[in-house]
Motif scaffolding. Structure first.
Motif, PDB file in Angstrom:
ATOM      1  N   PHE A   1      44.254  32.675  46.167  1.00  0.00           N
ATOM      2  CA  PHE A   1      44.421  33.955  47.151  1.00  0.00           C
ATOM      3  C   PHE A   1      45.035  35.025  45.720  1.00  0.00           C
ATOM      4  CE2 PHE A   1      46.750  37.236  48.710  1.00  0.00           C
ATOM      5  CZ  PHE A   1      46.237  38.031  48.965  1.00  0.00           C
ATOM      6  N   VAL A   2      45.768  34.320  45.144  1.00  0.00           N
ATOM      7  CA  VAL A   2      46.402  34.643  43.495  1.00  0.00           C
ATOM      8  C   VAL A   2      45.270  34.984  42.901  1.00  0.00           C
ATOM      9  CG1 VAL A   2      47.602  33.863  40.784  1.00  0.00           C
ATOM     10  CG2 VAL A   2      48.368  33.356  42.908  1.00  0.00           C
ATOM     11  N   ALA A   3      44.453  33.985  42.675  1.00  0.00           N
ATOM     12  CA  ALA A   3      43.372  34.314  42.145  1.00  0.00           C
ATOM     13  C   ALA A   3      42.034  35.381  42.210  1.00  0.00           C
ATOM     14  CB  ALA A   3      41.596  32.638  41.620  1.00  0.00           C
ATOM     15  N   ASP A   4      41.796  35.522  43.303  1.00  0.00           N
ATOM     16  CA  ASP A   4      41.713  36.045  43.568  1.00  0.00           C
ATOM     17  C   ASP A   4      42.062  37.578  43.816  1.00  0.00           C
ATOM     18  OD1 ASP A   4      39.304  34.913  45.324  1.00  0.00           O
ATOM     19  OD2 ASP A   4      40.033  34.776  46.923  1.00  0.00           O
ATOM     20  N   CYS A   5      42.917  38.049  43.539  1.00  0.00           N
ATOM     21  CA  CYS A   5      43.579  39.062  43.455  1.00  0.00           C
ATOM     22  C   CYS A   5      43.904  39.599  41.900  1.00  0.00           C
ATOM     23  CB  CYS A   5      45.238  39.334  43.785  1.00  0.00           C
ATOM     24  SG  CYS A   5      45.438  39.125  45.543  1.00  0.00           S
TER      25      CYS A   5
END
Length: 217
Positions: free
Chosen positions: A142-146
């Motif tokens: 999720f961090v990477a997606d954001c």
């Protein structure tokens, strides 16, 4: 005064942890507090506040901003996607980014409005079914997606389970943040903020210890 006492305790906790005096920010949680209590804390010089609901903040803070300069307002409660635009207009930081739909809404609004509040991703460290937040196993993705959406993710946030030792959750959050290259740790409340500071908190959320018990909703 209660604010002075909390500030002094926070300063001592930072010193004890070998951290810089300004390494952690005190968010005075003003949700469901009478305006006179909030005004009194503002009059003492404090400028960083936290609110749980967009609607309550919208009814309170525009008037305070006319009377007091440099207010730094943080959203620390859950956010519905349809309130995201209003949140962008009110808050400098949002601590409760917790799902892809909200991340997509933030990215669209950032493009449209030309700015985005600083963001913390809420992590459900206790994996509690009734609580919001990204599950620990999903945090890295999720961090990477954001970040791929160009969102200004500054760190992670958690609210430990009431019946568990909070330090275990603070340590877990710090480990996840470090693994993802994030410096911000929004953790610690009235009963445990000193333990949070010892484990690296950059933002602590203290309400009742500053204002007294919340008023009934």
């Amino acid at each position: 005064m209660a604010l002075t006492d909390i500030s002094e305790r926070m300063a001592k906790a930072l010193i004890a942890a070998g951290r810089a005096p300004d390494a952690a920010q005190l968010i005075a949680v003003s949700k469901v507090q009478p305006n006179e209590r909030v005004a009194a804390v503002l009059a003492e010089g404090h400028r960083c506040f936290g609110e749980n609901r967009v609607q309550e903040a919208a009814g309170k803070w525009p008037d305070f901003r006319e009377r007091f300069d440099n207010i730094d307002l943080h959203l620390i409660g859950p956010l519905q996607s349809n309130k995201a635009r209003q949140a962008f207009e009110l808050f400098q930081t949002i601590h409760t980014l917790d799902r892809p739909k909200l991340a997509t809404a933030f990215a669209r609004l950032a493009q449209e409005m030309g700015h985005c509040p600083d963001l913390f991703i809420q992590v459900n460290t206790g994996e509690e079914p009734q609580k919001a937040g990204v599950m620990p196993v999903d945090v890295d993705g999720f961090v990477a997606d954001c970040i791929a959406l160009d969102l200004p993710v500054k760190g992670l946030m958690c609210i430990p389970p009431v019946e568990e030792e909070p330090a275990l959750h603070f340590a877990l959050l710090a480990k996840m943040a470090a693994r993802n290259g994030l410096n911000g740790l929004s953790m610690g409340m009235s009963s445990d903020f000193e333990r949070a500071v010892a484990l690296g908190a950059t933002h602590v959320r203290v309400g009742s210890a500053i204002f007294g018990d919340r008023m009934p909703v």
